[in-house]
Design a protein around this motif. Structure first.
Motif, PDB file in Angstrom:
ATOM      1  N   LYS A  99     -49.781 -20.616  52.065  1.00 17.49           N
ATOM      2  CA  LYS A  99     -48.927 -20.220  51.046  1.00 17.49           C
ATOM      3  C   LYS A  99     -47.973 -19.057  51.346  1.00 17.49           C
ATOM      4  O   LYS A  99     -47.685 -18.315  50.455  1.00 17.49           O
ATOM      5  N   ILE A 100     -47.874 -18.720  52.582  1.00 15.36           N
ATOM      6  CA  ILE A 100     -46.925 -17.643  52.971  1.00 15.36           C
ATOM      7  C   ILE A 100     -45.490 -18.204  52.710  1.00 15.36           C
ATOM      8  O   ILE A 100     -45.113 -19.318  52.965  1.00 15.36           O
ATOM      9  N   GLU A 101     -44.716 -17.258  51.958  1.00 13.47           N
ATOM     10  CA  GLU A 101     -43.371 -17.569  51.630  1.00 13.47           C
ATOM     11  C   GLU A 101     -42.352 -16.587  52.622  1.00 13.47           C
ATOM     12  O   GLU A 101     -42.936 -15.607  52.769  1.00 13.47           O
ATOM     13  N   TYR A 102     -41.251 -17.168  53.044  1.00 12.84           N
ATOM     14  CA  TYR A 102     -40.402 -16.455  53.885  1.00 12.84           C
ATOM     15  C   TYR A 102     -39.009 -16.072  53.188  1.00 12.84           C
ATOM     16  O   TYR A 102     -38.467 -16.654  52.428  1.00 12.84           O
ATOM     17  N   MET A 103     -38.715 -14.730  53.406  1.00 11.78           N
ATOM     18  CA  MET A 103     -37.638 -14.285  52.947  1.00 11.78           C
ATOM     19  C   MET A 103     -36.758 -13.627  53.853  1.00 11.78           C
ATOM     20  O   MET A 103     -37.005 -13.284  54.999  1.00 11.78           O
ATOM     21  N   PHE A 104     -35.418 -13.636  53.247  1.00 11.89           N
ATOM     22  CA  PHE A 104     -34.502 -12.952  54.308  1.00 11.89           C
ATOM     23  C   PHE A 104     -33.732 -11.784  53.509  1.00 11.89           C
ATOM     24  O   PHE A 104     -33.644 -11.815  52.140  1.00 11.89           O
ATOM     25  N   SER A 105     -33.098 -10.735  54.394  1.00 10.27           N
ATOM     26  CA  SER A 105     -32.351  -9.819  53.808  1.00 10.27           C
ATOM     27  C   SER A 105     -30.944 -10.470  53.261  1.00 10.27           C
ATOM     28  O   SER A 105     -29.927 -11.230  53.876  1.00 10.27           O
ATOM     29  N   SER A 106     -30.644 -10.156  52.220  1.00 10.38           N
ATOM     30  CA  SER A 106     -29.462 -10.949  51.445  1.00 10.38           C
ATOM     31  C   SER A 106     -28.327 -10.255  51.972  1.00 10.38           C
ATOM     32  O   SER A 106     -27.249 -10.997  52.332  1.00 10.38           O
ATOM     33  N   ILE A 116     -34.348 -19.425  45.679  1.00 15.18           N
ATOM     34  CA  ILE A 116     -33.555 -20.766  46.037  1.00 15.18           C
ATOM     35  C   ILE A 116     -34.547 -21.541  45.621  1.00 15.18           C
ATOM     36  O   ILE A 116     -35.364 -22.008  46.358  1.00 15.18           O
ATOM     37  N   HIS A 117     -33.967 -22.461  44.488  1.00 18.82           N
ATOM     38  CA  HIS A 117     -34.672 -23.778  44.251  1.00 18.82           C
ATOM     39  C   HIS A 117     -34.044 -24.912  44.699  1.00 18.82           C
ATOM     40  O   HIS A 117     -34.603 -25.761  45.121  1.00 18.82           O
ATOM     41  N   LEU A 118     -32.726 -24.691  45.204  1.00 21.57           N
ATOM     42  CA  LEU A 118     -32.017 -26.181  45.615  1.00 21.57           C
ATOM     43  C   LEU A 118     -31.033 -25.390  46.613  1.00 21.57           C
ATOM     44  O   LEU A 118     -30.002 -24.665  46.168  1.00 21.57           O
ATOM     45  N   GLN A 119     -30.615 -25.802  47.775  1.00 27.21           N
ATOM     46  CA  GLN A 119     -29.512 -25.765  48.675  1.00 27.21           C
ATOM     47  C   GLN A 119     -29.335 -26.863  49.571  1.00 27.21           C
ATOM     48  O   GLN A 119     -30.252 -27.283  50.293  1.00 27.21           O
ATOM     49  N   LYS A 120     -28.151 -27.420  49.401  1.00 26.94           N
ATOM     50  CA  LYS A 120     -27.909 -28.693  50.095  1.00 26.94           C
ATOM     51  C   LYS A 120     -26.388 -28.879  50.466  1.00 26.94           C
ATOM     52  O   LYS A 120     -25.661 -28.514  49.648  1.00 26.94           O
ATOM     53  N   THR A 121     -26.105 -29.002  51.697  1.00 25.78           N
ATOM     54  CA  THR A 121     -24.843 -29.177  52.277  1.00 25.78           C
ATOM     55  C   THR A 121     -24.528 -30.303  53.074  1.00 25.78           C
ATOM     56  O   THR A 121     -25.786 -30.740  53.702  1.00 25.78           O
ATOM     57  N   HIS A 122     -23.241 -30.750  53.157  1.00 25.07           N
ATOM     58  CA  HIS A 122     -23.212 -32.156  54.140  1.00 25.07           C
ATOM     59  C   HIS A 122     -23.286 -31.629  55.395  1.00 25.07           C
ATOM     60  O   HIS A 122     -22.343 -30.704  55.680  1.00 25.07           O
ATOM     61  N   THR A 160     -31.351  -7.941  46.969  1.00 24.22           N
ATOM     62  CA  THR A 160     -31.602  -7.344  48.491  1.00 24.22           C
ATOM     63  C   THR A 160     -32.395  -8.267  49.267  1.00 24.22           C
ATOM     64  O   THR A 160     -32.314  -8.255  50.318  1.00 24.22           O
ATOM     65  N   GLN A 161     -33.163  -9.160  48.522  1.00 23.10           N
ATOM     66  CA  GLN A 161     -33.868 -10.309  49.078  1.00 23.10           C
ATOM     67  C   GLN A 161     -33.682 -11.853  48.707  1.00 23.10           C
ATOM     68  O   GLN A 161     -33.298 -11.789  47.367  1.00 23.10           O
ATOM     69  N   THR A 162     -33.707 -12.523  49.722  1.00 25.09           N
ATOM     70  CA  THR A 162     -33.456 -14.053  49.392  1.00 25.09           C
ATOM     71  C   THR A 162     -34.671 -14.845  49.647  1.00 25.09           C
ATOM     72  O   THR A 162     -35.216 -14.649  50.840  1.00 25.09           O
ATOM     73  N   ASN A 163     -35.623 -15.468  48.656  1.00 30.42           N
ATOM     74  CA  ASN A 163     -36.641 -16.190  48.931  1.00 30.42           C
ATOM     75  C   ASN A 163     -36.302 -17.508  49.000  1.00 30.42           C
ATOM     76  O   ASN A 163     -36.042 -18.442  47.767  1.00 30.42           O
ATOM     77  N   GLN A 175     -34.425 -20.704  61.424  1.00 28.96           N
ATOM     78  CA  GLN A 175     -33.585 -19.829  60.790  1.00 28.96           C
ATOM     79  C   GLN A 175     -34.113 -18.310  60.917  1.00 28.96           C
ATOM     80  O   GLN A 175     -33.422 -17.353  60.534  1.00 28.96           O
ATOM     81  N   LYS A 176     -35.279 -18.176  61.486  1.00 23.67           N
ATOM     82  CA  LYS A 176     -36.028 -16.910  61.895  1.00 23.67           C
ATOM     83  C   LYS A 176     -35.776 -15.739  60.727  1.00 23.67           C
ATOM     84  O   LYS A 176     -35.281 -14.786  60.855  1.00 23.67           O
TER      85      LYS A 176
END
Length: 276
Positions: free
Chosen positions: A113-120, A220-226, A248-251, A263-264
């Motif tokens: 159940k570990i969630e990963y976050m990025f600095s926005s 972020i619930h949905l992100q999709k690109t071609h 400040t954070q993007t989960n 993505q690191k």
């Protein structure tokens, strides 16, 4: 006595109000995350004493999440005194640390159940060697394509659903595909608490992103690109985060090992199981 019932849209706002006062807003506790999986895992909730308790089924057994709202040690202890359940799941590290100060509870890390976050800020500026390739992709996209980044509108829904179906390449039984369609089918309701945008090139949708702002982070619930449009993913992320400069954070929630290596992510939201 807690009276559990299936989670539903009609009590969505009640849940979101309690969720917003929680000390930690992890993605898997979001109403939308649970609602998308309500049939798969039989999510149910019970409202009592300025809390919302949630349970779901795994391997035909009920599992209970740590409640959201006005959470404290006494309320957790009262729950254990009235239920046969000996375990609570999805407890954020901060909450677990507070309870661990007493001798009444013990914990173990829940590695699933570990969630990963990025600095926005890093996702917007893409600094240093770590982001070198993404930075080059972003530059390429902005140089090569004439694009538009616009909010999702009702008239885009049909086209968006076709775009997402094509991107999943026939894998329409995947939970992520079902989640995407449910988001769009209920967009008139969900847009009250979510923000969504499409990325267009030559009037064609080549990307979509939908997120939920909570305090200083965005879920972020949905992100999709071609995939044929190099730099589209970096561009849509940057443009989206620029709409909420205070974040400040993007989960991105749970990630596969392949995604982690690619993505690191910079931070982990570690969750625990509480054992009575």
């Amino acid at each position: 006595m807690l009276n559990f019932e299936p989670i539903s849209i009609d009590k969505m706002e009640d849940y979101i109000k309690l969720y917003s006062i929680n000390k930690v807003q992890n993605l898997s506790a979001s109403f939308y995350y649970m609602w998308f999986r309500r049939k798969i895992s039989n999510y149910q909730w019970a409202f009592a004493d300025n809390l919302c308790w949630v349970r779901f089924q795994k391997n035909n057994q009920w599992q209970y999440r740590v409640p959201i709202g006005d959470v404290n040690e006494q309320k957790i202890a009262a729950f254990f005194s009235t239920k046969d359940a000996l375990e609570l799941t999805d407890i954020p590290e901060e909450t677990a640390s507070e309870f661990a100060k007493t001798n009444n509870f013990r914990f173990e890390e829940d590695s699933e159940k570990i969630e990963y976050m990025f600095s926005s800020e890093n996702l917007k500026s893409l600094p240093g060697e770590k982001y070198h390739l993404r930075r080059q992709n972003l530059k390429y996209f902005n140089w090569y394509y004439d694009y538009r980044f616009v909010p999702i509108r009702a008239k885009y829904i049909k086209e968006l659903k076709h775009f997402i179906k094509a991107e999943f390449e026939g894998q329409i039984n995947k939970p992520e595909f079902q989640q995407s369609h449910q988001l769009l089918d209920n967009w008139k309701i969900f847009r009250q608490n979510l923000s969504g945008y499409v990325l267009r090139v030559n009037k064609k949708i080549i990307g979509v992103i939908i997120g939920e702002k909570q305090k200083d982070q965005v879920l972020i619930h949905l992100q999709k690109t071609h995939p044929a449009y190099k730099g589209a993913a970096e561009t849509i992320t940057k443009l989206y985060l620029e709409q909420t400069p205070e974040v400040t954070q993007t989960n991105y929630g749970l990630m596969s090992m392949a995604e982690i290596k690619k993505q690191k992510p910079e931070q982990k939201l570690i969750k625990f199981k509480l054992l009575a």
